[in-house]
Write a protein that holds these residues in place. Structure first.
Motif, mmCIF file in Angstrom:
data_model
loop_
_atom_site.group_PDB
_atom_site.id
_atom_site.type_symbol
_atom_site.label_atom_id
_atom_site.label_comp_id
_atom_site.label_asym_id
_atom_site.label_seq_id
_atom_site.Cartn_x
_atom_site.Cartn_y
_atom_site.Cartn_z
ATOM 1 N N GLN A 1 0.705 -1.379 -0.140
ATOM 2 C CA GLN A 1 0.026 0.028 -0.065
ATOM 3 C C GLN A 1 0.846 1.108 -0.141
ATOM 4 O O GLN A 1 1.746 1.505 0.940
ATOM 5 N N GLU A 2 0.701 2.162 -1.120
ATOM 6 C CA GLU A 2 1.404 3.433 -1.104
ATOM 7 C C GLU A 2 0.894 4.421 -0.301
ATOM 8 O O GLU A 2 -0.620 4.465 -0.042
ATOM 9 N N SER A 3 1.633 5.291 0.323
ATOM 10 C CA SER A 3 0.989 6.208 0.885
ATOM 11 C C SER A 3 1.790 7.820 0.848
ATOM 12 O O SER A 3 3.044 7.576 0.557
ATOM 13 N N GLY A 4 1.347 8.854 0.884
ATOM 14 C CA GLY A 4 2.133 10.156 0.526
ATOM 15 C C GLY A 4 1.345 10.984 0.165
ATOM 16 O O GLY A 4 0.172 10.907 -0.281
ATOM 17 N N PRO A 5 1.875 12.316 0.119
ATOM 18 C CA PRO A 5 1.156 13.509 -0.430
ATOM 19 C C PRO A 5 0.803 13.262 -1.874
ATOM 20 O O PRO A 5 1.399 12.944 -2.854
ATOM 21 N N GLY A 6 -0.520 13.696 -2.593
ATOM 22 C CA GLY A 6 -0.878 13.580 -3.784
ATOM 23 C C GLY A 6 -0.279 14.975 -4.580
ATOM 24 O O GLY A 6 -0.272 14.766 -5.763
ATOM 25 N N LEU A 7 0.345 15.794 -3.933
ATOM 26 C CA LEU A 7 0.529 16.845 -4.493
ATOM 27 C C LEU A 7 2.069 17.663 -4.173
ATOM 28 O O LEU A 7 2.141 17.658 -2.900
ATOM 29 N N VAL A 8 2.964 17.713 -4.888
ATOM 30 C CA VAL A 8 4.361 18.101 -4.511
ATOM 31 C C VAL A 8 4.675 19.363 -5.313
ATOM 32 O O VAL A 8 4.685 19.507 -6.329
ATOM 33 N N LYS A 9 5.127 20.137 -4.616
ATOM 34 C CA LYS A 9 5.537 21.703 -5.197
ATOM 35 C C LYS A 9 6.924 21.344 -6.052
ATOM 36 O O LYS A 9 7.665 20.855 -5.750
ATOM 37 N N THR B 1 9.837 18.031 -10.759
ATOM 38 C CA THR B 1 9.341 18.972 -11.628
ATOM 39 C C THR B 1 7.949 18.451 -12.310
ATOM 40 O O THR B 1 7.635 17.174 -12.079
ATOM 41 N N PRO B 2 7.426 19.033 -13.087
ATOM 42 C CA PRO B 2 6.085 18.477 -13.723
ATOM 43 C C PRO B 2 6.121 17.263 -14.594
ATOM 44 O O PRO B 2 5.495 16.458 -14.619
ATOM 45 N N GLU B 3 7.453 17.034 -15.013
ATOM 46 C CA GLU B 3 7.791 15.640 -15.567
ATOM 47 C C GLU B 3 7.713 14.615 -14.773
ATOM 48 O O GLU B 3 7.551 13.397 -15.056
ATOM 49 N N ASP B 4 7.706 14.567 -13.269
ATOM 50 C CA ASP B 4 7.540 13.624 -12.390
ATOM 51 C C ASP B 4 6.192 13.273 -12.036
ATOM 52 O O ASP B 4 5.980 12.348 -11.183
ATOM 53 N N THR B 5 5.207 13.990 -12.614
ATOM 54 C CA THR B 5 3.717 13.681 -12.440
ATOM 55 C C THR B 5 3.576 12.359 -13.042
ATOM 56 O O THR B 5 3.845 12.166 -14.167
ATOM 57 N N TYR C 1 3.795 -8.923 -7.011
ATOM 58 C CA TYR C 1 2.826 -8.196 -6.042
ATOM 59 C C TYR C 1 2.922 -6.751 -6.502
ATOM 60 O O TYR C 1 4.073 -6.236 -6.433
ATOM 61 N N TRP C 2 1.846 -6.212 -6.550
ATOM 62 C CA TRP C 2 1.657 -4.594 -6.756
ATOM 63 C C TRP C 2 0.675 -4.055 -5.737
ATOM 64 O O TRP C 2 -0.171 -4.572 -5.471
ATOM 65 N N GLY C 3 1.359 -2.881 -5.597
ATOM 66 C CA GLY C 3 0.156 -1.894 -4.806
ATOM 67 C C GLY C 3 -0.749 -1.208 -5.779
ATOM 68 O O GLY C 3 -0.930 -1.625 -7.061
ATOM 69 N N GLN C 4 -1.549 -0.751 -5.227
ATOM 70 C CA GLN C 4 -2.611 -0.110 -6.095
ATOM 71 C C GLN C 4 -2.316 1.076 -6.934
ATOM 72 O O GLN C 4 -3.134 1.492 -7.938
ATOM 73 N N GLY C 5 -1.287 1.675 -6.525
ATOM 74 C CA GLY C 5 -0.848 3.081 -7.319
ATOM 75 C C GLY C 5 -1.451 4.202 -6.636
ATOM 76 O O GLY C 5 -2.589 4.165 -6.175
ATOM 77 N N THR C 6 -0.580 5.286 -6.506
ATOM 78 C CA THR C 6 -1.050 6.624 -6.037
ATOM 79 C C THR C 6 -0.793 7.575 -6.939
ATOM 80 O O THR C 6 0.452 7.770 -7.367
ATOM 81 N N GLN C 7 -1.539 8.547 -7.188
ATOM 82 C CA GLN C 7 -1.408 9.770 -8.129
ATOM 83 C C GLN C 7 -0.370 10.630 -7.361
ATOM 84 O O GLN C 7 -0.740 11.093 -6.371
ATOM 85 N N VAL C 8 0.369 11.063 -7.872
ATOM 86 C CA VAL C 8 1.377 12.358 -7.527
ATOM 87 C C VAL C 8 1.315 13.225 -8.641
ATOM 88 O O VAL C 8 1.833 13.130 -9.516
ATOM 89 N N THR C 9 0.886 14.813 -8.290
ATOM 90 C CA THR C 9 0.971 15.565 -9.300
ATOM 91 C C THR C 9 1.929 16.766 -8.751
ATOM 92 O O THR C 9 1.983 17.069 -7.733
ATOM 93 N N VAL C 10 2.978 17.068 -9.717
ATOM 94 C CA VAL C 10 3.688 18.248 -9.732
ATOM 95 C C VAL C 10 3.274 19.517 -10.617
ATOM 96 O O VAL C 10 3.580 19.193 -11.739
ATOM 97 N N PRO C 11 2.755 20.310 -10.115
ATOM 98 C CA PRO C 11 2.011 21.393 -11.026
ATOM 99 C C PRO C 11 3.211 22.176 -11.740
ATOM 100 O O PRO C 11 4.209 22.437 -10.987
ATOM 101 N N SER C 12 2.774 22.841 -12.718
ATOM 102 C CA SER C 12 3.633 23.778 -13.398
ATOM 103 C C SER C 12 3.810 24.924 -12.551
ATOM 104 O O SER C 12 3.039 25.545 -11.809
#
Length: 126
Positions: free
Chosen positions: A5-13, A88-92, A115-126
């Motif tokens: 199970q992945e966990s962490g912020p979904g938005l990174v500056k 950077t945004p390329e890491d989204t 075995y795989w986790g569900q995956g979690t979306q991480v967005t790095v905005p422009s």
């Protein structure tokens, strides 16, 4: 049954460190001879393997990312962590943790061990 199970912020500056934790249950991250990886899937692109931490604590990173990547573990919590600096945004991407074959194994690994986790979306905005 191994579960991740992945966990962490979904938005990174931009310029900050992307940090995610994978919590493993049903199996120990120290068990011979398994490898614990981070993989990401950017939108519109294929999967990209980031790196692994092995059962013995050794690490290996994709050459294109190694300068920014650190994978560590906390065996008491059965967790391993990804830190990707200078985001950077390329890491989204959707980031997944997984127990999969390391790059050097070739045919010496059966996919029934994956075995795989569900995956979690991480967005790095422009």
């Amino acid at each position: 049954q191994v579960q991740l199970q992945e966990s962490g912020p979904g938005l990174v500056k931009p310029s900050q460190t992307l940090s995610l934790t994978c919590t493993v249950s049903g199996g120990s991250i120290t068990t011979d001879y398994y490898y614990w990886s981070w993989i990401r899937h950017p939108p519109g692109k294929g999967q990209e393997w980031i790196g692994y931490i092995a059962y013995n604590g050794s690490t290996y990173y994709a050459p294109s990312l190694k300068s920014r990547t650190s994978i560590s573990r906390d065996t008491s919590k059965n967790q391993f962590t990804l830190q990707l600096s200078s985001a950077t945004p390329e890491d989204t991407a959707v980031y997944s943790c997984a127990r999969v074959s390391p790059p050097h194994y070739g045919s010496r690994w059966s996919r029934e061990n994956d075995y795989w986790g569900q995956g979690t979306q991480v967005t790095v905005p422009s």
